[in-house]
Design a protein around this motif. Structure first.
Motif, PDB file in Angstrom:
ATOM      1  N   LEU A 193       0.978  -1.136   0.031  1.00  0.00           N
ATOM      2  CA  LEU A 193      -0.039  -0.134   0.149  1.00  0.00           C
ATOM      3  C   LEU A 193       0.781   1.373  -0.082  1.00  0.00           C
ATOM      4  O   LEU A 193       0.571   2.230  -0.615  1.00  0.00           O
ATOM      5  N   THR A 194       1.985   1.148   0.799  1.00  0.00           N
ATOM      6  CA  THR A 194       2.801   2.369   0.785  1.00  0.00           C
ATOM      7  C   THR A 194       3.499   2.518  -0.532  1.00  0.00           C
ATOM      8  O   THR A 194       3.516   3.516  -0.964  1.00  0.00           O
ATOM      9  N   GLU A 195       4.006   1.477  -0.962  1.00  0.00           N
ATOM     10  CA  GLU A 195       4.848   1.444  -2.482  1.00  0.00           C
ATOM     11  C   GLU A 195       3.758   1.921  -3.552  1.00  0.00           C
ATOM     12  O   GLU A 195       4.209   2.963  -3.926  1.00  0.00           O
ATOM     13  N   LEU A 196       2.880   1.727  -3.500  1.00  0.00           N
ATOM     14  CA  LEU A 196       1.608   2.227  -4.571  1.00  0.00           C
ATOM     15  C   LEU A 196       0.714   3.318  -4.171  1.00  0.00           C
ATOM     16  O   LEU A 196       0.069   3.826  -4.974  1.00  0.00           O
ATOM     17  N   LYS A 197       1.059   3.972  -3.131  1.00  0.00           N
ATOM     18  CA  LYS A 197       0.500   5.342  -2.426  1.00  0.00           C
ATOM     19  C   LYS A 197      -0.931   4.986  -2.644  1.00  0.00           C
ATOM     20  O   LYS A 197      -1.667   5.849  -2.950  1.00  0.00           O
ATOM     21  N   ILE A 198      -1.225   3.962  -1.982  1.00  0.00           N
ATOM     22  CA  ILE A 198      -2.919   3.863  -1.690  1.00  0.00           C
ATOM     23  C   ILE A 198      -3.402   4.491  -0.322  1.00  0.00           C
ATOM     24  O   ILE A 198      -2.841   4.356   0.498  1.00  0.00           O
ATOM     25  N   GLU A 199      -4.324   5.319  -0.823  1.00  0.00           N
ATOM     26  CA  GLU A 199      -4.733   6.229   0.336  1.00  0.00           C
ATOM     27  C   GLU A 199      -6.123   6.193   0.978  1.00  0.00           C
ATOM     28  O   GLU A 199      -6.278   6.539   2.231  1.00  0.00           O
ATOM     29  N   GLU A 200      -6.793   5.324   0.072  1.00  0.00           N
ATOM     30  CA  GLU A 200      -8.181   5.142   0.795  1.00  0.00           C
ATOM     31  C   GLU A 200      -8.497   3.601   0.432  1.00  0.00           C
ATOM     32  O   GLU A 200      -7.876   2.937  -0.345  1.00  0.00           O
TER      33      GLU A 200
END
Length: 229
Positions: A193-200
């Protein structure tokens, strides 16, 4: 009939007093939340996730008070209602509910981090760590090698929109022949999630030839999702 000046003065003071007691919940983006915390001397910061989530990662000086625990109110009562209180969770659902409860309990200055730890990490605020939680980016990229379209669905079991969407997404997994649908548990894949910049959550990513052709965060109906696929 004219009202006595003393009575009018009393009403005015009562109005000011009531407004002064009004509880406020202010949502902040992670960066603003971080800056506000740094400006405070020993801020009251609570992480309302589960103890397991807290042990995996948490903000410095945060106190873990599980929103879903039986003793949430009992532990919160020990905090100082006259001081600001800062609240966060994984992506915003639990912190929103907890903030409303805090307001009901008499806390007057409540700051909630929008998007929680997910958005905090995506904003680049997390401390660098060599620890990988779940799938690596290299492993994820292998999933995208296909002649078909690939739909990645990031979800969490506690996420209400995710739960609502699950029945028709799992049905599509079986029925659609031109699209491969892969559901990934956000809690089990925090590094990704951090690597892909998933925010929601939920977040849907549609790939063709390993390139993102469509991205959607939040709830989407079965009809609208079918049109996109």
């Amino acid at each position: 009939m004219k009202l006595p000046k003393i009575f009018l003065s009393f009403l005015f003071l009562l109005f000011i007093s009531c407004n002064g007691q009004q509880k406020e919940i202010k949502k902040m983006e992670p960066k603003e939340f971080s800056e506000k915390l740094q400006s405070e001397n020993q801020p009251q910061l609570i992480d309302v996730r589960s103890p397991k989530e807290f042990s995996d990662q948490h903000l410095d000086n945060a106190k873990n008070i599980n929103w879903n625990g039986d003793d949430f109110e009992q532990k919160v009562v020990e905090l100082d209602k006259s001081k600001p209180i800062y609240v966060y969770c994984l992506s915003g659902g639990r912190s929103s509910s907890a903030s409303k409860k805090l307001a009901e309990m008499g806390f007057k200055e409540i700051y909630e981090m929008d998007g929680g730890i997910v958005k905090w990490n995506a904003s680049g605020l997390a401390k660098k760590s060599n620890k990988t939680i779940g799938m690596t980016l290299a492993e994820y990229e292998k999933l995208l090698v296909s002649d078909k379209k690939i739909l990645i669905n990031f979800y969490a079991d506690w996420c209400a929109p995710c739960v609502k969407m699950k029945p028709y997404i799992t049905k599509m997994q079986k029925d659609l022949k031109n699209v491969t649908i892969i559901r990934l548990d956000a809690d089990a894949n925090k590094t990704l999630l951090t690597e892909l910049k998933i925010e929601e959550l939920p977040t849907l990513l549609l790939y063709e030839n390993k390139e993102v052709k469509w991205k959607h965060s939040g709830f989407i109906s079965e009809e609208d999702l079918t049109k996109k696929l």
